[in-house]
Design a protein around this motif. Structure first.
Motif, mmCIF file in Angstrom:
data_model
loop_
_atom_site.group_PDB
_atom_site.id
_atom_site.type_symbol
_atom_site.label_atom_id
_atom_site.label_comp_id
_atom_site.label_asym_id
_atom_site.label_seq_id
_atom_site.Cartn_x
_atom_site.Cartn_y
_atom_site.Cartn_z
ATOM 1 N N SER A 256 -44.814 -11.598 78.355
ATOM 2 C CA SER A 256 -45.368 -10.402 78.995
ATOM 3 C C SER A 256 -45.944 -10.685 80.384
ATOM 4 N N ALA A 257 -46.445 -11.889 80.611
ATOM 5 C CA ALA A 257 -47.031 -12.202 81.916
ATOM 6 C C ALA A 257 -45.961 -12.517 82.963
ATOM 7 N N SER A 258 -45.001 -13.357 82.606
ATOM 8 C CA SER A 258 -44.005 -13.797 83.587
ATOM 9 C C SER A 258 -42.704 -13.009 83.521
ATOM 10 N N LEU A 259 -42.524 -12.208 82.460
ATOM 11 C CA LEU A 259 -41.281 -11.484 82.198
ATOM 12 C C LEU A 259 -40.081 -12.433 82.091
ATOM 13 N N GLN A 260 -40.368 -13.648 81.673
ATOM 14 C CA GLN A 260 -39.343 -14.684 81.508
ATOM 15 C C GLN A 260 -38.975 -14.787 80.030
ATOM 16 N N PRO A 261 -37.664 -14.825 79.704
ATOM 17 C CA PRO A 261 -37.277 -15.043 78.309
ATOM 18 C C PRO A 261 -37.811 -16.398 77.830
ATOM 19 N N THR A 262 -38.287 -16.437 76.609
ATOM 20 C CA THR A 262 -38.851 -17.657 76.025
ATOM 21 C C THR A 262 -38.299 -17.828 74.625
ATOM 22 N N VAL A 263 -37.789 -19.022 74.338
ATOM 23 C CA VAL A 263 -37.318 -19.331 72.988
ATOM 24 C C VAL A 263 -38.426 -20.131 72.303
ATOM 25 N N VAL A 264 -38.726 -19.758 71.067
ATOM 26 C CA VAL A 264 -39.790 -20.420 70.310
ATOM 27 C C VAL A 264 -39.161 -21.250 69.206
ATOM 28 N N LEU A 265 -39.531 -22.526 69.178
ATOM 29 C CA LEU A 265 -39.042 -23.463 68.177
ATOM 30 C C LEU A 265 -40.203 -23.914 67.302
ATOM 31 N N GLN A 266 -39.930 -24.079 65.998
ATOM 32 C CA GLN A 266 -40.976 -24.511 65.069
ATOM 33 C C GLN A 266 -40.444 -25.649 64.210
ATOM 34 N N GLY A 267 -41.234 -26.723 64.138
ATOM 35 C CA GLY A 267 -40.858 -27.885 63.345
ATOM 36 C C GLY A 267 -40.821 -27.561 61.862
ATOM 37 N N LYS A 268 -39.781 -28.055 61.178
ATOM 38 C CA LYS A 268 -39.666 -27.821 59.735
ATOM 39 C C LYS A 268 -40.556 -28.768 58.940
ATOM 40 N N ARG A 269 -40.916 -29.909 59.539
ATOM 41 C CA ARG A 269 -41.753 -30.877 58.838
ATOM 42 C C ARG A 269 -43.234 -30.519 58.939
ATOM 43 N N ASP A 270 -43.713 -30.292 60.153
ATOM 44 C CA ASP A 270 -45.156 -30.089 60.316
ATOM 45 C C ASP A 270 -45.535 -28.705 60.845
ATOM 46 N N ALA B 132 -29.444 -15.513 81.395
ATOM 47 C CA ALA B 132 -28.094 -15.787 80.887
ATOM 48 C C ALA B 132 -28.154 -16.674 79.649
ATOM 49 N N GLU B 133 -29.040 -17.671 79.676
ATOM 50 C CA GLU B 133 -29.188 -18.563 78.526
ATOM 51 C C GLU B 133 -29.760 -17.809 77.331
ATOM 52 N N ALA B 134 -30.682 -16.883 77.609
ATOM 53 C CA ALA B 134 -31.252 -16.067 76.534
ATOM 54 C C ALA B 134 -30.149 -15.240 75.863
ATOM 55 N N THR B 135 -29.252 -14.696 76.664
ATOM 56 C CA THR B 135 -28.130 -13.935 76.113
ATOM 57 C C THR B 135 -27.257 -14.845 75.255
ATOM 58 N N GLY B 136 -27.037 -16.076 75.734
ATOM 59 C CA GLY B 136 -26.232 -17.038 74.992
ATOM 60 C C GLY B 136 -26.846 -17.429 73.657
ATOM 61 N N ILE B 137 -28.154 -17.318 73.537
ATOM 62 C CA ILE B 137 -28.850 -17.641 72.281
ATOM 63 C C ILE B 137 -28.975 -16.423 71.386
ATOM 64 N N VAL B 138 -29.277 -15.266 71.958
ATOM 65 C CA VAL B 138 -29.564 -14.088 71.144
ATOM 66 C C VAL B 138 -28.326 -13.563 70.404
ATOM 67 N N TYR B 139 -27.154 -13.632 71.019
ATOM 68 C CA TYR B 139 -25.949 -13.124 70.341
ATOM 69 C C TYR B 139 -25.720 -13.802 68.991
ATOM 70 N N PRO B 140 -25.622 -15.127 68.929
ATOM 71 C CA PRO B 140 -25.401 -15.729 67.613
ATOM 72 C C PRO B 140 -26.612 -15.612 66.687
ATOM 73 N N LEU B 141 -27.824 -15.559 67.250
ATOM 74 C CA LEU B 141 -29.013 -15.393 66.395
ATOM 75 C C LEU B 141 -28.957 -14.073 65.638
ATOM 76 N N GLU B 142 -28.445 -13.051 66.295
ATOM 77 C CA GLU B 142 -28.351 -11.722 65.681
ATOM 78 C C GLU B 142 -26.983 -11.474 65.058
ATOM 79 N N ASN B 143 -26.187 -12.524 64.949
ATOM 80 C CA ASN B 143 -24.826 -12.420 64.383
ATOM 81 C C ASN B 143 -23.990 -11.360 65.092
ATOM 82 N N ARG B 144 -24.170 -11.268 66.401
ATOM 83 C CA ARG B 144 -23.398 -10.327 67.200
ATOM 84 C C ARG B 144 -22.308 -11.075 67.947
ATOM 85 N N VAL B 145 -21.217 -10.410 68.211
ATOM 86 C CA VAL B 145 -20.108 -10.985 68.973
ATOM 87 C C VAL B 145 -20.050 -10.263 70.315
ATOM 88 N N PRO B 146 -20.104 -11.017 71.417
ATOM 89 C CA PRO B 146 -20.037 -10.354 72.723
ATOM 90 C C PRO B 146 -18.634 -9.786 72.957
#
Length: 182
Positions: free
Chosen positions: A55-69, A80-94
């Motif tokens: 919300s402050a920078s209006l920059q797409p941000t990907v959040v990663l969380q460790g499975k161990r800790d 562009a990279e956000a688009t490249g990540i969001v399509y498969p995350l949402e099971n969408r085909v461009p």
């Protein structure tokens, strides 16, 4: 004028030295073990919690969380990279293949598979990653931007790992994460 010795005379000294070494193996230089392979840095697999617009920078941000800790952090990425990540995350085909789709198609035709990606470091505010490939049983490594590596890993269904030092250096996100959005 001096003449260089040629012919059978040159092999005699080598033969004498080889015979002496075979006869007295204790004179051979001490055997040294090959240096140990560098030990991998501690790392853990991560899940992609989501993608949101800061919300402050209006920059797409990907959040990663460790499975161990369960530690988490966000990485600002390009649109562009956000688009490249969001399509498969949402099971969408461009409507047309994105660059990551093109690379994965090329890898498939060349019989190369993405085995894993590792986010290896954070230096001067820049994240670094390595894409690990299997090419006919031979492992290859490619330096990559983490956002591209993540986009490839999602498509290839390969694990995303993060070295513990990256968590240590990153700004940890407190509390619940916002819903993914672009």
């Amino acid at each position: 004028m001096a003449r260089l010795a040629r012919g059978p005379h040159i092999g005699l000294p080598i033969l004498i030295i080889a015979a002496a070494l075979v006869a007295a193996p204790e004179r051979l230089p001490a055997q040294t073990q090959a240096p140990a392979a560098p030990q991998e840095a501690p790392r853990q697999e991560v899940g992609i919690v989501g993608l949101f617009l800061d919300s402050a920078s209006l920059q797409p941000t990907v959040v990663l969380q460790g499975k161990r800790d369960r530690r988490s952090f966000g990485m600002a990425i390009g649109a562009a990279e956000a688009t490249g990540i969001v399509y498969p995350l949402e099971n969408r085909v461009p409507p047309r293949p994105l660059t990551h789709d093109l690379f994965l198609t090329l890898f498939g035709r060349l019989k190369v598979t993405v085995t894993r990606v590792v986010i290896t470091d954070l230096k001067d505010g820049i994240y670094y990653a390595t894409v690990f490939l299997d090419a006919g049983g031979k492992e290859m490594q490619l330096d990559a931007r983490p956002s591209d590596a993540i986009a490839l890993a999602i498509r290839a269904k390969a694990p995303v790992l993060v070295e513990d030092r990256v968590f240590d250096k990153s700004e940890l996100l407190p509390g619940p994460h916002p819903a993914p959005r672009v």
